[in-house]
Design an enzyme around this catalytic site. Structure first.
Site, short mmCIF file in Angstrom:
data_model
loop_
_atom_site.label_atom_id
_atom_site.label_comp_id
_atom_site.label_asym_id
_atom_site.label_seq_id
_atom_site.Cartn_x
_atom_site.Cartn_y
_atom_site.Cartn_z
CG ASP A 218 -1.80 1.22 1.30
OD1 ASP A 218 -2.94 1.14 0.79
OD2 ASP A 218 -1.37 2.25 1.85
CE1 TYR B 35 0.63 7.91 2.50
CE2 TYR B 35 1.09 5.65 1.87
CZ TYR B 35 0.29 6.57 2.52
OH TYR B 35 -0.84 6.14 3.18
CE LYS C 180 -3.78 4.85 0.88
NZ LYS C 180 -2.37 4.45 0.78
CG HIS D 292 -4.49 9.91 0.44
ND1 HIS D 292 -3.15 9.83 0.16
CD2 HIS D 292 -4.59 9.54 1.74
CE1 HIS D 292 -2.49 9.44 1.23
NE2 HIS D 292 -3.35 9.26 2.21
#
Length: 270
Positions: free
Chosen positions: A45, A50, A75, A108
């Protein structure tokens, strides 16, 4: 290790335990994901926000595993909301991840034009670029409009652990056939010193973290533990050879709420 799988509402199956890379530095992400894949994780994930999709892509590419053996989630971030921006960001994620398809694509956060984002995700789903679509950090009133779309959300990834159970949201998801993924299943470490959870750890011969993760599994949620420590990465995977009794599950269900470690979806600022 063959992990148990769980079917989404469209029949796509995903492993019942995933490896999350939130706050994993881009420079160490590749090694951490490689380690996770080597010990048996098959669901990874990540997210645009990120800033480590490229590391995840390199790890998967270099693992030697067939792409079909890995369930990959990313996401769409808030700044990419809206149909056009989201469409372009999905293509960018595919490029960074070095893959022809994403197994699960999520919105997200419930901010900006997430309805437009959903339309772009539906397009990608119909085109075969995405196998399943869903959301992250959505409360029932955020989810409601998307349940009226052509393709309803299959997953809602929310903060969930014995100290932050979000029972109303989880019940809503269950009633509408939406799988709950649990991020921060250890409460960002807050729960590791909880006396009752430590007591159950001793009872079952497990770590407190394993008790938290097993609780998630038995509640029907899919936990996403994160660690960059090889010993912990492996330990968090060892959940399928024991079971917490119904009586002990009921005790955990009544633990005091420690509160969110993340943002309130109704009041966050991005």
């Amino acid at each position: 290790m063959n992990l148990e799988s769980i079917p989404l509402s469209n029949g796509v199956k995903m492993p019942r335990l995933g490896y999350g890379v939130y706050q994993v530095d881009p420079t160490t992400c590749e090694a951490s994901v490689r380690e996770a894949l080597e010990v048996g994780y098959r669901a990874i994930d990540t997210a645009q926000a990120y800033h480590n999709e490229e590391g995840v892509g390199r790890a998967i590419k270099g693992s030697g595993l067939p792409r079909g053996d890995i369930f990959l989630t990313t996401k769409v971030w808030v700044s990419n909301a809206g149909q056009e921006k989201a469409r372009a960001s999905i293509e960018e994620s595919l490029r960074k991840l070095q893959t022809d398809y994403i197994d699960l694509l999520l919105i997200h956060q419930p901010f900006n034009d997430y309805y437009g984002t959903w339309r772009a995700m539906e397009e990608a789903y119909k085109a075969g670029k995405v196998r399943a679509i869903g959301v992250s950090n959505f409360l029932p009133h955020h989810l409601e409009p998307l349940l009226k779309t052509e393709v309803a959300p299959m997953v809602n990834q929310v903060e969930c652990n014995p100290g932050c159970q979000q029972k109303q949201t989880l019940a809503y998801c269950r009633d509408h056939g939406i799988l709950v993924e649990a991020w921060s299943p250890l409460g960002s470490g807050k729960l590791l010193e909880d006396p009752k959870l430590k007591e159950f750890g001793q009872k079952y011969g497990r770590s407190t973290a394993q008790i938290c993760l097993r609780w998630c599994l038995q509640k029907g949620h899919l936990p996403l533990p994160k660690s960059v420590t090889p010993v912990r990465i492996k330990e968090n995977l060892q959940l399928f050879d024991f079971q917490i009794s119904q009586e002990d599950m009921a005790v955990i269900d009544k633990l005091e709420c420690v509160g969110r470690t993340g943002s309130d979806p109704d009041n966050a600022k991005f």
